[in-house]
Write a protein that holds these residues in place. Structure first.
Motif, PDB file in Angstrom:
ATOM      1  N   GLU A   7       1.557   9.521  -5.864  1.00  0.00           N
ATOM      2  CA  GLU A   7       2.193  10.826  -5.684  1.00  0.00           C
ATOM      3  C   GLU A   7       3.056  11.209  -6.877  1.00  0.00           C
ATOM      4  OE1 GLU A   7       4.154  10.483  -1.910  1.00  0.00           O
ATOM      5  OE2 GLU A   7       2.281  10.750  -0.790  1.00  0.00           O
ATOM      6  N   GLU A   8       3.643  10.216  -7.546  1.00  0.00           N
ATOM      7  CA  GLU A   8       4.449  10.460  -8.744  1.00  0.00           C
ATOM      8  C   GLU A   8       3.586  10.664  -9.982  1.00  0.00           C
ATOM      9  OE1 GLU A   8       6.986   7.066  -9.091  1.00  0.00           O
ATOM     10  OE2 GLU A   8       8.042   7.487  -7.223  1.00  0.00           O
ATOM     11  N   GLY A   9       2.289  10.343  -9.876  1.00  0.00           N
ATOM     12  CA  GLY A   9       1.397  10.472 -11.023  1.00  0.00           C
ATOM     13  C   GLY A   9       1.463   9.286 -11.961  1.00  0.00           C
ATOM     14  N   ALA A  10       2.112   8.197 -11.549  1.00  0.00           N
ATOM     15  CA  ALA A  10       2.283   7.031 -12.411  1.00  0.00           C
ATOM     16  C   ALA A  10       1.050   6.128 -12.421  1.00  0.00           C
ATOM     17  CB  ALA A  10       3.502   6.224 -11.975  1.00  0.00           C
ATOM     18  N   ALA A  11       0.269   6.173 -11.354  1.00  0.00           N
ATOM     19  CA  ALA A  11      -0.928   5.332 -11.246  1.00  0.00           C
ATOM     20  C   ALA A  11      -1.848   5.944 -10.208  1.00  0.00           C
ATOM     21  CB  ALA A  11      -0.555   3.909 -10.847  1.00  0.00           C
ATOM     22  N   GLU A  12      -3.065   5.448 -10.171  1.00  0.00           N
ATOM     23  CA  GLU A  12      -4.038   5.917  -9.198  1.00  0.00           C
ATOM     24  C   GLU A  12      -4.742   4.705  -8.601  1.00  0.00           C
ATOM     25  OE1 GLU A  12      -8.207   8.405  -9.276  1.00  0.00           O
ATOM     26  OE2 GLU A  12      -6.699   8.848 -10.779  1.00  0.00           O
ATOM     27  N   ALA A  52      -7.763 -16.853  -1.676  1.00  0.00           N
ATOM     28  CA  ALA A  52      -6.408 -16.991  -1.137  1.00  0.00           C
ATOM     29  C   ALA A  52      -5.493 -15.843  -1.556  1.00  0.00           C
ATOM     30  CB  ALA A  52      -5.815 -18.318  -1.586  1.00  0.00           C
ATOM     31  N   TYR A  53      -6.081 -14.716  -2.023  1.00  0.00           N
ATOM     32  CA  TYR A  53      -5.292 -13.594  -2.521  1.00  0.00           C
ATOM     33  C   TYR A  53      -5.739 -12.281  -1.888  1.00  0.00           C
ATOM     34  CZ  TYR A  53      -3.858 -16.880  -6.058  1.00  0.00           C
ATOM     35  OH  TYR A  53      -3.338 -17.971  -6.680  1.00  0.00           O
ATOM     36  N   PHE A  54      -4.826 -11.319  -1.882  1.00  0.00           N
ATOM     37  CA  PHE A  54      -5.162  -9.945  -1.560  1.00  0.00           C
ATOM     38  C   PHE A  54      -5.078  -9.194  -2.875  1.00  0.00           C
ATOM     39  CE2 PHE A  54      -4.991  -5.733   0.195  1.00  0.00           C
ATOM     40  CZ  PHE A  54      -5.799  -5.835   1.315  1.00  0.00           C
ATOM     41  N   VAL A  55      -6.122  -8.439  -3.200  1.00  0.00           N
ATOM     42  CA  VAL A  55      -6.207  -7.782  -4.506  1.00  0.00           C
ATOM     43  C   VAL A  55      -6.125  -6.272  -4.324  1.00  0.00           C
ATOM     44  CG1 VAL A  55      -7.583  -7.535  -6.612  1.00  0.00           C
ATOM     45  CG2 VAL A  55      -7.675  -9.679  -5.320  1.00  0.00           C
ATOM     46  N   PHE A  56      -5.226  -5.664  -5.098  1.00  0.00           N
ATOM     47  CA  PHE A  56      -5.082  -4.213  -5.161  1.00  0.00           C
ATOM     48  C   PHE A  56      -5.603  -3.759  -6.530  1.00  0.00           C
ATOM     49  CE2 PHE A  56      -1.743  -5.821  -2.417  1.00  0.00           C
ATOM     50  CZ  PHE A  56      -1.833  -5.005  -1.314  1.00  0.00           C
ATOM     51  N   PHE A  57      -6.213  -2.578  -6.578  1.00  0.00           N
ATOM     52  CA  PHE A  57      -6.780  -2.053  -7.821  1.00  0.00           C
ATOM     53  C   PHE A  57      -6.103  -0.746  -8.193  1.00  0.00           C
ATOM     54  CE2 PHE A  57     -10.018  -4.309  -5.400  1.00  0.00           C
ATOM     55  CZ  PHE A  57     -10.458  -5.251  -6.312  1.00  0.00           C
ATOM     56  N   LEU A  58      -5.638  -0.645  -9.433  1.00  0.00           N
ATOM     57  CA  LEU A  58      -4.991   0.569  -9.934  1.00  0.00           C
ATOM     58  C   LEU A  58      -5.630   1.011 -11.233  1.00  0.00           C
ATOM     59  CD1 LEU A  58      -1.207  -0.275  -9.541  1.00  0.00           C
ATOM     60  CD2 LEU A  58      -2.606   1.155  -8.077  1.00  0.00           C
ATOM     61  N   MET A  59      -5.580   2.313 -11.456  1.00  0.00           N
ATOM     62  CA  MET A  59      -6.009   2.887 -12.735  1.00  0.00           C
ATOM     63  C   MET A  59      -4.864   3.656 -13.318  1.00  0.00           C
ATOM     64  SD  MET A  59      -9.904   4.162 -11.985  1.00  0.00           S
ATOM     65  CE  MET A  59      -9.740   5.462 -13.109  1.00  0.00           C
ATOM     66  N   GLU A  67       0.827  -1.207   0.000  1.00  0.00           N
ATOM     67  CA  GLU A  67       0.000   0.000   0.000  1.00  0.00           C
ATOM     68  C   GLU A  67       0.864   1.260   0.000  1.00  0.00           C
ATOM     69  OE1 GLU A  67      -2.516  -0.772   3.378  1.00  0.00           O
ATOM     70  OE2 GLU A  67      -4.066  -1.667   2.104  1.00  0.00           O
ATOM     71  N   ASP A  68       1.938   1.264   0.764  1.00  0.00           N
ATOM     72  CA  ASP A  68       2.855   2.413   0.770  1.00  0.00           C
ATOM     73  C   ASP A  68       3.478   2.623  -0.605  1.00  0.00           C
ATOM     74  OD1 ASP A  68       2.314   2.853   3.453  1.00  0.00           O
ATOM     75  OD2 ASP A  68       4.178   1.912   4.157  1.00  0.00           O
ATOM     76  N   PHE A  69       3.854   1.535  -1.262  1.00  0.00           N
ATOM     77  CA  PHE A  69       4.427   1.627  -2.609  1.00  0.00           C
ATOM     78  C   PHE A  69       3.404   2.206  -3.583  1.00  0.00           C
ATOM     79  CE2 PHE A  69       5.061  -0.295  -6.814  1.00  0.00           C
ATOM     80  CZ  PHE A  69       6.314   0.204  -7.111  1.00  0.00           C
ATOM     81  N   LEU A  70       2.154   1.784  -3.477  1.00  0.00           N
ATOM     82  CA  LEU A  70       1.111   2.291  -4.366  1.00  0.00           C
ATOM     83  C   LEU A  70       0.835   3.769  -4.112  1.00  0.00           C
ATOM     84  CD1 LEU A  70      -1.330  -0.755  -4.379  1.00  0.00           C
ATOM     85  CD2 LEU A  70       0.413  -0.154  -6.072  1.00  0.00           C
ATOM     86  N   VAL A  71       0.919   4.203  -2.862  1.00  0.00           N
ATOM     87  CA  VAL A  71       0.767   5.626  -2.545  1.00  0.00           C
ATOM     88  C   VAL A  71       1.885   6.419  -3.213  1.00  0.00           C
ATOM     89  CG1 VAL A  71       0.937   7.325  -0.674  1.00  0.00           C
ATOM     90  CG2 VAL A  71      -0.537   5.322  -0.425  1.00  0.00           C
ATOM     91  N   ASP A  72       3.108   5.884  -3.184  1.00  0.00           N
ATOM     92  CA  ASP A  72       4.230   6.555  -3.857  1.00  0.00           C
ATOM     93  C   ASP A  72       3.967   6.679  -5.355  1.00  0.00           C
ATOM     94  OD1 ASP A  72       5.551   6.800  -1.446  1.00  0.00           O
ATOM     95  OD2 ASP A  72       6.882   5.076  -1.783  1.00  0.00           O
ATOM     96  N   LEU A  73       3.416   5.631  -5.970  1.00  0.00           N
ATOM     97  CA  LEU A  73       3.082   5.698  -7.398  1.00  0.00           C
ATOM     98  C   LEU A  73       2.047   6.790  -7.664  1.00  0.00           C
ATOM     99  CD1 LEU A  73       2.792   1.969  -8.585  1.00  0.00           C
ATOM    100  CD2 LEU A  73       4.617   3.600  -9.083  1.00  0.00           C
TER     101      LEU A  73
END
Length: 61
Positions: free
Chosen positions: A39-44, A54-61, A31-37
């Motif tokens: 802030e850089e404007g690379a993803a949302e 059996a998985y944890f799922v993260f969602f990006l745009m 989650e911290d890594f995704l927040v950094d992305l």
């Protein structure tokens, strides 16, 4: 049109943790890594991550 990406990470407990410790501390690291992305404007982040089977799922745009 927005592209939605799902990142599925196996819910594998971290080995060798002290007794009583949270077994999945890596979720916060991702989650911290995704927040950094963001802030850089690379993803949302599209939504909060969630467990799915059996998985944890993260969602990006």
């Amino acid at each position: 049109m927005a592209l939605l990406v799902e990142i599925h990470v196996p819910l594998t407990p971290t080995p060798n943790l002290p007794p009583g410790a949270y077994p999945l501390p890596w979720i916060e690291q991702v989650e911290d890594f995704l927040v950094d992305l963001e802030e850089e404007g690379a993803a949302e982040s599209y939504d909060e991550g969630t467990s799915f089977g059996a998985y944890f799922v993260f969602f990006l745009m």
